[in-house]
Design an enzyme around this catalytic site. Sequence first.
Site, PDB file in Angstrom:
ATOM      1  CB  CYS A  83      -2.272   3.891   1.489  1.00 49.44           C
ATOM      2  SG  CYS A  83      -1.036   5.207   1.529  1.00 49.44           S
ATOM      3  CG  HIS A 144      -3.420   1.943   5.692  1.00 50.66           C
ATOM      4  ND1 HIS A 144      -3.157   3.029   4.890  1.00 50.66           N
ATOM      5  CD2 HIS A 144      -4.296   2.387   6.624  1.00 50.66           C
ATOM      6  CE1 HIS A 144      -3.810   4.081   5.317  1.00 50.66           C
ATOM      7  NE2 HIS A 144      -4.522   3.722   6.376  1.00 50.66           N
TER       8      HIS A 144
END
Length: 589
Positions: A83, A144
């Site tokens: 990610c 993130h």
Amino acid sequence: MNWQLTYYWRSLVMPLVFCLLLQPPQTQLSITTKPNIVLLMADDLGIGDIGCYGNDTIRTPNIDRLAKEGVKLTQHIAAAPLCTPSRAAFLTGRYPLRSGMDAINNYRVIFWNGGSGGLPPNETTFAKILQQQGYSTGLIGKWHQGVNCESFNDHCHHPLNHGFGYFYGMPFTLISDCLTTEPPEMDREFRRKLWLYTQMIGLVTLTSALGRLTGLISVSWKIVTCLAGFSLLFFASWFSSYGFIRHWNCIMMRNHEVTEQPMVTERTTSLILRESISFIERNKHKPFLLFLSFLHAHTPLLTTEKFLGKSSHGLYGDNVEEMDWMVGQVLDAIEKEGLKNITLVYFASDHGGWLERQEGKRQLGGWNGIYRGGKAMGGWEGGIRVPGIFRWPGVLPADTVIDEPTSLMDIYPTVVHLAGGVVPQDRVIDGRDLMPLLQGTVQHSEHEFLFHYCGVHLHAVRWHQKDSGSIWKAHYVTPVFRPPGAGACYDRGFCPCFGEGVTYHDPPLLFDLSQDPSEAKPLAANTEPLFDIVIMKIGRAIEEHRRTLTPVPEQLSFYHIMWKPWLQPCCGTFPFCWCDKAGDSIHSL
């Protein structure tokens, strides 16, 4: 005489105008206005999980409709198989190691909201350029990319510091720790070791105390007290972070404000959808960029009751079908506001599906179709080949498939160009403008080579030999699957990038993806006449590529990813961080 001349010209002009009016609409209109841009990114979604990419058991009619009305890419490649680095590359158009967003260690993603690593402030995202071009920019969902650098509210890595004018969502990522009913996911093995060490130290302390009381062990009370103090400090040092993951990481923010700590997962999906549609409605009168970064389909697979038990693939299938429904709601909102023909919509996943993610007999990760490997694997196709769909009626052709190598990094120069901006000239931009390829004005991708990293370790390289149509791929490092032949690292949960868990290949494994997309049959020098030439060509490309790399601070170093209490976003007075402002606003409606 004048009236005759006028009649003559009118007799010539009128048929010409009439013929022009009868001309059929062009399939490729000139781009004269700045389009709205809606970027839809799934989390951990496998390329084999969508109907238009071959899945006939999970229902994704809205994503399939996007492909039918637009362009589908079959070789769309993530710049990283996890990610944080993949999204950093997506936002900046650059390989993540150029910004320090790939790791030299096994901590390959942002681990805490209270860490100091993240997307550096000196990186220029496409959102920042579009904002300068007059766009309203919004990010809804997962970030993130870090939050703070030196204090709990400096927000140096925050979306609002990277060109997004509005943010609602998770500064971190969804994990199973966010649900009290699910087993822990984050650093699971490390936490087990910490519990074991704590118990061992506690046992030594207790044994010493009992031995002193019974006279069986000659030890002073001072030593016993020191052991007890050390045991307590050791426990507190790790339990203060890992014991409260739900409070530290599972939070929701609106702009700079924490609105839920911990997040109320039962309403997260509805709030993200509501915020996305509201952003479209608020900004319909001027160009806007909406980056809807789904929490689907990452574990713990938050799924509303409406979709539970509806698919034939358990909770994972339910979750994907709910995400598809959300895509449909966003598309309906665009159409309702009359924006369909002036809006570029893009759908992708940040990387491949997580094969190892299982709980007992439940498969909680995605499926990568015919492609080998999955999430966390830097070289194999299953970890990096993702869906890629574009729709822009009247500008992009409908129902079109392009089988050319493209990258998530290409979104950067593509949207910057459409917004009338210019990509930064003071740094390397690895992405390429996709509009000529999407519109059909060129037949081949601009990418000749793509480099596939696992952390900062180069695992594979692909070479698009345009004159022959071959797509060669050389693997220099591959993960060791356990159990053997299983196709993933089920013993670890993640495949590593280096060390004992990988195999180094010299000469490299070579595949021709145009003939063997599943990477099942490696070629050899005695069977492939071009073997040596291809390996030499790729080797030279690696040398040239490495000459473009410059040292930068490592954002995912152990120091940067470790939890720091003074950097923890907190709703209230630390450590008493709790609030539910979203719930308060809902009740006041």
